[in-house]
Write an enzyme that holds these catalytic residues in place. Structure first.
Site, PDB file in Angstrom:
ATOM      1  N   GLU A  20      29.843  -2.676  21.544  1.00  0.00           N
ATOM      2  CA  GLU A  20      30.228  -1.474  22.267  1.00  0.00           C
ATOM      3  C   GLU A  20      30.101  -1.651  23.775  1.00  0.00           C
ATOM      4  O   GLU A  20      29.232  -2.378  24.262  1.00  0.00           O
ATOM      5  CB  GLU A  20      29.360  -0.295  21.823  1.00  0.00           C
ATOM      6  CG  GLU A  20      29.555   0.009  20.351  1.00  0.00           C
ATOM      7  CD  GLU A  20      28.942   1.333  19.927  1.00  0.00           C
ATOM      8  OE1 GLU A  20      29.132   1.706  18.777  1.00  0.00           O
ATOM      9  OE2 GLU A  20      28.292   1.991  20.754  1.00  0.00           O
TER      10      GLU A  20
ATOM     11  N   CYS B 226      28.436  -0.264  31.073  1.00  0.00           N
ATOM     12  CA  CYS B 226      27.355  -0.930  30.348  1.00  0.00           C
ATOM     13  C   CYS B 226      27.983  -1.914  29.359  1.00  0.00           C
ATOM     14  O   CYS B 226      28.751  -1.520  28.485  1.00  0.00           O
ATOM     15  CB  CYS B 226      26.512   0.125  29.624  1.00  0.00           C
ATOM     16  SG  CYS B 226      25.072  -0.598  28.854  1.00  0.00           S
TER      17      CYS B 226
ATOM     18  N   CYS C 272      21.384  -8.545  17.732  1.00  0.00           N
ATOM     19  CA  CYS C 272      20.323  -9.123  18.569  1.00  0.00           C
ATOM     20  C   CYS C 272      19.219  -9.636  17.656  1.00  0.00           C
ATOM     21  O   CYS C 272      18.879  -9.000  16.659  1.00  0.00           O
ATOM     22  CB  CYS C 272      19.760  -8.077  19.521  1.00  0.00           C
ATOM     23  SG  CYS C 272      18.508  -8.749  20.648  1.00  0.00           S
TER      24      CYS C 272
ATOM     25  N   CYS D 213      13.465  -5.441  18.411  1.00  0.00           N
ATOM     26  CA  CYS D 213      12.595  -4.394  18.960  1.00  0.00           C
ATOM     27  C   CYS D 213      12.594  -3.224  17.962  1.00  0.00           C
ATOM     28  O   CYS D 213      13.638  -2.843  17.444  1.00  0.00           O
ATOM     29  CB  CYS D 213      13.091  -3.965  20.339  1.00  0.00           C
ATOM     30  SG  CYS D 213      13.085  -5.328  21.520  1.00  0.00           S
TER      31      CYS D 213
ATOM     32  N   CYS E  89      15.049  -0.087  18.269  1.00  0.00           N
ATOM     33  CA  CYS E  89      16.391  -0.368  18.770  1.00  0.00           C
ATOM     34  C   CYS E  89      17.403  -0.469  17.638  1.00  0.00           C
ATOM     35  O   CYS E  89      17.205  -1.236  16.684  1.00  0.00           O
ATOM     36  CB  CYS E  89      16.364  -1.672  19.564  1.00  0.00           C
ATOM     37  SG  CYS E  89      18.002  -2.237  20.021  1.00  0.00           S
TER      38      CYS E  89
ATOM     39  N   GLY F 128      22.473  -6.759  22.632  1.00  0.00           N
ATOM     40  CA  GLY F 128      22.058  -8.145  22.792  1.00  0.00           C
ATOM     41  C   GLY F 128      21.080  -8.354  23.938  1.00  0.00           C
ATOM     42  O   GLY F 128      20.871  -7.478  24.776  1.00  0.00           O
ATOM     43  N   GLU F 129      20.445  -9.521  23.924  1.00  0.00           N
ATOM     44  CA  GLU F 129      19.549  -9.938  25.012  1.00  0.00           C
ATOM     45  C   GLU F 129      20.343 -10.913  25.882  1.00  0.00           C
ATOM     46  O   GLU F 129      20.594 -12.059  25.480  1.00  0.00           O
ATOM     47  CB  GLU F 129      18.298 -10.603  24.427  1.00  0.00           C
ATOM     48  CG  GLU F 129      17.459 -11.409  25.405  1.00  0.00           C
ATOM     49  CD  GLU F 129      17.072 -10.653  26.683  1.00  0.00           C
ATOM     50  OE1 GLU F 129      16.374  -9.651  26.584  1.00  0.00           O
ATOM     51  OE2 GLU F 129      17.496 -11.099  27.775  1.00  0.00           O
TER      52      GLU F 129
ATOM     53  N   SER G   9      13.070  -4.239  30.435  1.00  0.00           N
ATOM     54  CA  SER G   9      12.846  -3.257  29.360  1.00  0.00           C
ATOM     55  C   SER G   9      11.375  -3.336  28.986  1.00  0.00           C
ATOM     56  O   SER G   9      10.981  -4.134  28.140  1.00  0.00           O
ATOM     57  CB  SER G   9      13.722  -3.606  28.149  1.00  0.00           C
ATOM     58  OG  SER G   9      15.070  -3.479  28.488  1.00  0.00           O
ATOM     59  N   LEU G  10      10.569  -2.511  29.615  1.00  0.00           N
ATOM     60  CA  LEU G  10       9.112  -2.616  29.470  1.00  0.00           C
ATOM     61  C   LEU G  10       8.626  -1.920  28.193  1.00  0.00           C
ATOM     62  O   LEU G  10       8.048  -2.540  27.313  1.00  0.00           O
ATOM     63  CB  LEU G  10       8.444  -2.014  30.706  1.00  0.00           C
ATOM     64  CG  LEU G  10       6.928  -2.113  30.755  1.00  0.00           C
ATOM     65  CD1 LEU G  10       6.466  -3.558  30.868  1.00  0.00           C
ATOM     66  CD2 LEU G  10       6.363  -1.305  31.933  1.00  0.00           C
ATOM     67  N   HIS G  11       8.796  -0.641  28.135  1.00  0.00           N
ATOM     68  CA  HIS G  11       8.560   0.177  26.930  1.00  0.00           C
ATOM     69  C   HIS G  11       7.105   0.308  26.485  1.00  0.00           C
ATOM     70  O   HIS G  11       6.807   1.102  25.590  1.00  0.00           O
ATOM     71  CB  HIS G  11       9.403  -0.310  25.732  1.00  0.00           C
ATOM     72  CG  HIS G  11      10.857  -0.438  26.044  1.00  0.00           C
ATOM     73  ND1 HIS G  11      11.576   0.561  26.637  1.00  0.00           N
ATOM     74  CD2 HIS G  11      11.724  -1.477  25.873  1.00  0.00           C
ATOM     75  CE1 HIS G  11      12.826   0.164  26.807  1.00  0.00           C
ATOM     76  NE2 HIS G  11      12.938  -1.070  26.359  1.00  0.00           N
TER      77      HIS G  11
ATOM     78  N   ASN H  26      16.423   8.468  21.869  1.00  0.00           N
ATOM     79  CA  ASN H  26      17.488   9.176  21.160  1.00  0.00           C
ATOM     80  C   ASN H  26      17.478   8.731  19.711  1.00  0.00           C
ATOM     81  O   ASN H  26      17.871   7.601  19.415  1.00  0.00           O
ATOM     82  CB  ASN H  26      18.836   8.857  21.784  1.00  0.00           C
ATOM     83  CG  ASN H  26      18.924   9.440  23.165  1.00  0.00           C
ATOM     84  OD1 ASN H  26      18.877  10.653  23.348  1.00  0.00           O
ATOM     85  ND2 ASN H  26      19.001   8.556  24.148  1.00  0.00           N
TER      86      ASN H  26
ATOM     87  N   CYS I  53      18.891  -0.689  27.099  1.00  0.00           N
ATOM     88  CA  CYS I  53      19.000  -1.985  26.454  1.00  0.00           C
ATOM     89  C   CYS I  53      19.074  -1.859  24.943  1.00  0.00           C
ATOM     90  O   CYS I  53      18.148  -1.373  24.311  1.00  0.00           O
ATOM     91  CB  CYS I  53      17.793  -2.832  26.829  1.00  0.00           C
ATOM     92  SG  CYS I  53      17.664  -4.348  25.912  1.00  0.00           S
TER      93      CYS I  53
END
Ligand code: SF4
Length: 382
Positions: free
Chosen positions: A96, A109, A116, A120, A123, A170-171, A224-226, A302, A345
């Site tokens: 996408e 984006c 991926c 995570c 995700c 993806g990374e 992307s810390l999170h 989300n 991400c």
């Protein structure tokens, strides 16, 4: 990219690569610029339309090369101007691309991989597993498709796309060469002429590749810390077990220091109810980031089907933001305009439409990819 015919796809070639190609077919290198403008500024995929290229060369190009982006499966346009494309890449999987307009800014984006491998826990892309790396043509092809859909030709006039973020599926640092080539084309005046400050790569923390990135390009960096500590981050972003926070933040600091010019790291932090949104998490984050020039984007989660996580209340989100703000951080919350336009991400699958449509989109993309996998397996069996 070449295909069985031995022809090469010119869409993903950087300027030096395009010049090499013209060398290799016994033509002048300046032809590279002419052809790149036709491809990227005018969105042309047919050599016959290149009117300042002689007929003999056009025929030669036809015999040796082609221009092809990913196949557009669908394009959705929301009432607030957000656009979303599902495109199919050569592996058969779908990815996408999302365009988010905001004031004078239009951010695209872009995805770098189909699926991926990093898994995570929050995700939607990670839940699909890894399918394939996108080629440089498939990455820049997303910009090419979006640019054409706005009719912004040539690209520099009333350009709709002012910023690009490699925050899609993806990374990006695990598809390094293709991502770097595509980002060079985004910034090249013969490509899309976007400022290096406005092209951002977002990583979950592939430390050795952050240093390598700094050696070859000077785009902006987002992390992307999170989670503000290793124990929690190990559960949310498993690559943290290999590259823990101290190592990761040191690499980010080196990258940003190399950029100079008062540029800062962007911190992406997805807020998960009762997981990483408490006061102590904000306090740990303040301590963790105290020496790092950064701005912080808080992203309320989300939900998507079977995620197992919830979005925090608005009060919790505001409290978390206030704590960071009072500690002196530039901190924003990505909010909605009636419907969610978040593009963090790997969370692209279904973050633009309303919740029902998000679920449908999520399921639709998973189905398309499952069908592609089944077809691939059937081919391998025969
Ligand atoms: S958050 Fe990013 S790195 Fe993690 S699984 Fe999703 S796409 Fe991959």
């Amino acid at each position: 990219m070449t295909e069985a015919t031995g022809k090469i796809n010119l869409l993903g070639l950087t300027q030096p690569e395009m010049e090499e190609f013209f060398d290799s077919i016994g033509e002048k290198r300046f032809r590279a610029g002419q052809v790149m403008k036709w491809i990227h500024h005018f969105g042309v995929d047919d050599f016959a339309a290149m009117t300042n290229v002689g007929k003999a060369l056009r025929e030669k190009l036809e015999a040796r090369a082609f221009i092809r982006g990913p196949e557009v499966v669908s394009e959705d346009i929301s009432t607030d101007g957000t656009r979303k494309w599902v495109v199919r890449v050569a592996s058969g999987s779908c990815v996408e691309t999302v365009y988010i307009p905001q004031g004078n800014r239009g951010t695209l984006c872009v995805s770098s991989q189909a699926g991926c491998a990093l898994d995570c826990s929050f995700c939607s892309t990670g839940k699909q597993g890894f399918n394939s790396d996108l080629t440089a043509a498939e990455i820049i092809g997303q910009v090419w498709i979006a640019n054409k859909s706005f009719g912004s030709v040539p690209a520099k006039i009333d350009r709709a796309i002012t910023n690009v973020v490699m925050m899609g599926m993806g990374e990006p640092l695990l598809n390094f060469d293709n991502v770097v080539a595509a980002m060079k084309l985004m910034m090249d005046d013969l490509g899309y002429g976007i400022s290096k400050r406005k092209v951002t790569l977002s990583t979950s923390g592939v430390v050795p590749m952050i240093d390598k990135l700094g050696e070859v390009i000077d785009v902006s960096l987002a992390l992307s810390l999170h989670a503000p500590n290793d124990a929690l981050r190990n559960t949310l972003v498993p690559i943290n077990k290999k590259y823990p926070l101290a190592m990761l933040l040191a690499a980010c600091k080196r990258y940003v220091a190399r950029l100079g010019e008062k540029r800062v790291l962007t911190i992406e932090y997805t807020l998960l109810k009762d997981v990483n949104d408490r006061t102590e998490h904000a306090e740990e984050m303040i301590a963790l980031l105290k020496d790092i020039p950064c701005k912080i984007n808080l992203i309320p989660f989300n939900p998507f089907p079977h995620s197992g996580y919830e979005r925090p209340s608005n009060n919790s989100i505001r409290r978390f933001q206030d704590l960071l703000y009072k500690a002196g951080h530039n901190v924003t919350v990505r909010t909605t305009r009636g419907e969610d336009i978040d593009a963090a991400c790997g969370q692209l699958v279904g973050q633009v439409m309303d919740r029902t449509r998000r679920s449908e989109r999520y399921i639709a993309v998973r189905q398309l990819n499952a069908e592609a996998d089944a077809a691939h397996a059937a081919t391998n069996r025969t």
